[in-house]
Write an enzyme that holds these catalytic residues in place. Structure first.
Site, PDB file in Angstrom:
ATOM      1  N   TYR A  82     -17.122 -62.768  33.538  1.00 28.22           N
ATOM      2  CA  TYR A  82     -18.134 -63.182  33.122  1.00 28.22           C
ATOM      3  C   TYR A  82     -19.155 -63.524  34.224  1.00 28.22           C
ATOM      4  CZ  TYR A  82     -21.453 -66.012  29.990  1.00 28.22           C
ATOM      5  OH  TYR A  82     -22.604 -66.661  29.393  1.00 28.22           O
ATOM      6  N   LYS A 119     -22.609 -61.353  34.882  1.00 34.24           N
ATOM      7  CA  LYS A 119     -24.010 -62.165  34.830  1.00 34.24           C
ATOM      8  C   LYS A 119     -24.811 -62.109  35.806  1.00 34.24           C
ATOM      9  CE  LYS A 119     -24.586 -63.318  30.356  1.00 34.24           C
ATOM     10  NZ  LYS A 119     -25.487 -62.519  29.439  1.00 34.24           N
ATOM     11  N   ARG A 177     -14.988 -73.289  22.952  1.00 37.88           N
ATOM     12  CA  ARG A 177     -16.241 -74.143  23.751  1.00 37.88           C
ATOM     13  C   ARG A 177     -15.793 -75.658  23.178  1.00 37.88           C
ATOM     14  NH1 ARG A 177     -21.161 -70.402  24.633  1.00 37.88           N
ATOM     15  NH2 ARG A 177     -20.634 -69.704  22.389  1.00 37.88           N
TER      16      ARG A 177
HETATM   17  N1  UDP Z   1     -12.743 -78.538  27.608  1.00 32.39           N
HETATM   18  C1  UDP Z   1     -11.970 -79.555  27.083  1.00 32.39           C
HETATM   19  N2  UDP Z   1     -11.297 -79.318  25.855  1.00 32.39           N
HETATM   20  C2  UDP Z   1     -11.523 -78.316  25.212  1.00 32.39           C
HETATM   21  C3  UDP Z   1     -12.359 -77.336  25.534  1.00 32.39           C
HETATM   22  C4  UDP Z   1     -12.995 -77.491  26.791  1.00 32.39           C
HETATM   23  O1  UDP Z   1     -11.754 -80.332  27.735  1.00 32.39           O
HETATM   24  O2  UDP Z   1     -11.029 -78.367  23.991  1.00 32.39           O
HETATM   25  C5  UDP Z   1     -13.708 -78.575  28.805  1.00 32.39           C
HETATM   26  C6  UDP Z   1     -13.402 -77.431  29.747  1.00 32.39           C
HETATM   27  O3  UDP Z   1     -12.330 -77.537  30.573  1.00 32.39           O
HETATM   28  C7  UDP Z   1     -14.748 -77.692  30.426  1.00 32.39           C
HETATM   29  C8  UDP Z   1     -15.573 -78.419  29.578  1.00 32.39           C
HETATM   30  O4  UDP Z   1     -14.896 -78.797  28.548  1.00 32.39           O
HETATM   31  O5  UDP Z   1     -14.454 -78.293  31.770  1.00 32.39           O
HETATM   32  C9  UDP Z   1     -16.740 -77.197  28.942  1.00 32.39           C
HETATM   33  O6  UDP Z   1     -15.973 -76.177  28.604  1.00 32.39           O
HETATM   34  P1  UDP Z   1     -16.434 -74.852  27.749  1.00 32.39           P
HETATM   35  O7  UDP Z   1     -15.382 -74.226  27.138  1.00 32.39           O
HETATM   36  O8  UDP Z   1     -17.378 -75.532  26.539  1.00 32.39           O
HETATM   37  O9  UDP Z   1     -17.671 -74.310  28.523  1.00 32.39           O
HETATM   38  P2  UDP Z   1     -17.783 -73.849  30.088  1.00 32.39           P
HETATM   39  O10 UDP Z   1     -19.065 -74.916  30.513  1.00 32.39           O
HETATM   40  O11 UDP Z   1     -16.592 -74.256  30.823  1.00 32.39           O
HETATM   41  O12 UDP Z   1     -18.346 -72.506  30.217  1.00 32.39           O
END
Ligand code: UDP
Length: 313
Positions: free
Chosen positions: A147, A151, A188
């Protein structure tokens, strides 16, 4: 007089579909294209009887032409860590081949061009908050590279078409955005926590939850896109909410809002998960007069009905 016509790649996705709504509101006729790899027709169901709107199911990794357009909005790309991990090669292809095809459409018709980039260009940032001038700290061979590098390449091709072919381009770097139409299973953090809280399941916090993100409600984000689209700025612009939360705090907010009795459980932190992320939005403030208006609590409340319905399915 004929309305201006916009092409939205990835128009059936979370942000793409909200963008289609906004462009229709601005008086455009809109042709959305989507391979439906991660997008969903249901995101556009409400536009079924809109005469200024059409959805074409096609893969932009093949050359395509939907006729004359005035503006190309290139939003096609798997965007959540779960989706782009599952579809790693498709993500690299749409960021490269698909981006060339979208730019060729803009070049052919003399259309303006707007591309969705990402805060992932900054990787696991060593500069905080992140300004657009920061070049990032990306692992080029790690699991997120499909990704991040797609990008970064997308931005490079866009700047090349601007410099060599004089295409009138815009690049938005999108930070974490949430709201209705997010897929409940895209992995997410906000859809995951909302789903878990509403179903009475444990909230899965990865690592110790001290990593940070800043969350922008979708209507604020789209308003930022429109302002950038109308500007003459060719360099990347961060659009995101500059209020930073730890993931643990985010989990607590979701629990408080939903009134859920769910517990928090800790799971392993994914590899290369950025430790902190927060946009410096000085450029957006100065150039576009834009800043977000909706705080996390309000945005979560505005999203609650959608997530409640989705969680029942
Ligand atoms: N995260 C978490 N639990 C979940 C999903 C995500 O703790 O069930 C954490 C993930 O490890 C990251 C943050 O939340 O640190 C945001 O993750 P996301 O997948 O939303 O997007 P990112 O900002 O990493 O692209």
């Amino acid at each position: 007089m004929k309305p201006p016509r916009a092409l939205v790649t990835g128009g059936a996705g979370f942000l793409g579909s909200h963008l289609c709504d906004a462009l229709l509101g601005e008086g455009y006729s809109v042709v959305a294209v989507d391979s439906l790899l991660t997008g969903r027709r249901s995101n556009l169901d409400h536009l079924r009887n809109e005469s200024r709107f059409e959805l074409r199911e096609l893969d932009i990794n093949q050359p395509f032409d939907c006729g004359q357009v005035d503006y190309v909005f290139h939003f096609a790309c798997p965007a959540s860590p779960v989706d782009y991990t599952l579809h790693g090669i498709a993500t690299l292809k749409v960021g490269s081949v698909g981006t060339f095809h979208a730019l060729e459409v803009a070049h052919k018709y003399g259309a303006k061009y707007f591309v969705s980039s990402t805060s992932e260009c900054y990787g696991d940032p060593l500069e905080h908050p992140q300004k657009e001038t920061y070049w990032g700290n990306v692992n080029p061979i790690g699991p997120r590279s499909v990704y991040d590098e797609a990008k970064r390449f997308t931005e490079a091709v866009t700047m090349a078409y601007h410099r060599y072919h004089k295409v009138d381009t815009r690049i938005v770097r999108i930070f974490n955005t949430y709201g209705p139409r997010m897929q409940l299973n895209d992995g997410r953090v906000i859809p995951n926590f909302m789903k878990q809280a509403l179903r009475g399941e444990d909230l899965t916090v990865y690592g110790d939850g001290s990593q940070t993100r800043s969350f922008c409600f979708v209507s604020d984000e789209i308003e930022g896109f429109l302002r950038l689209a109308k500007s003459t700025e060719h360099m990347p612009v961060n659009i995101g909410n500059p209020v930073e939360f730890t993931i643990l705090e985010c989990a607590r907010r979701v629990l408080a809002l939903t009134g859920s009795n769910s517990k928090i459980k800790y799971e392993a932190l994914p590899q290369d998960d950025p430790k902190q992320r927060c946009p410096d939005i000085t450029r957006a403030r100065t150039l576009l007069g834009w800043e977000p208006k909706i705080d996390l609590e309000t945005g979560l409340r505005l999203s609650l009905d959608y997530f409640r319905q989705a969680a029942l399915i």
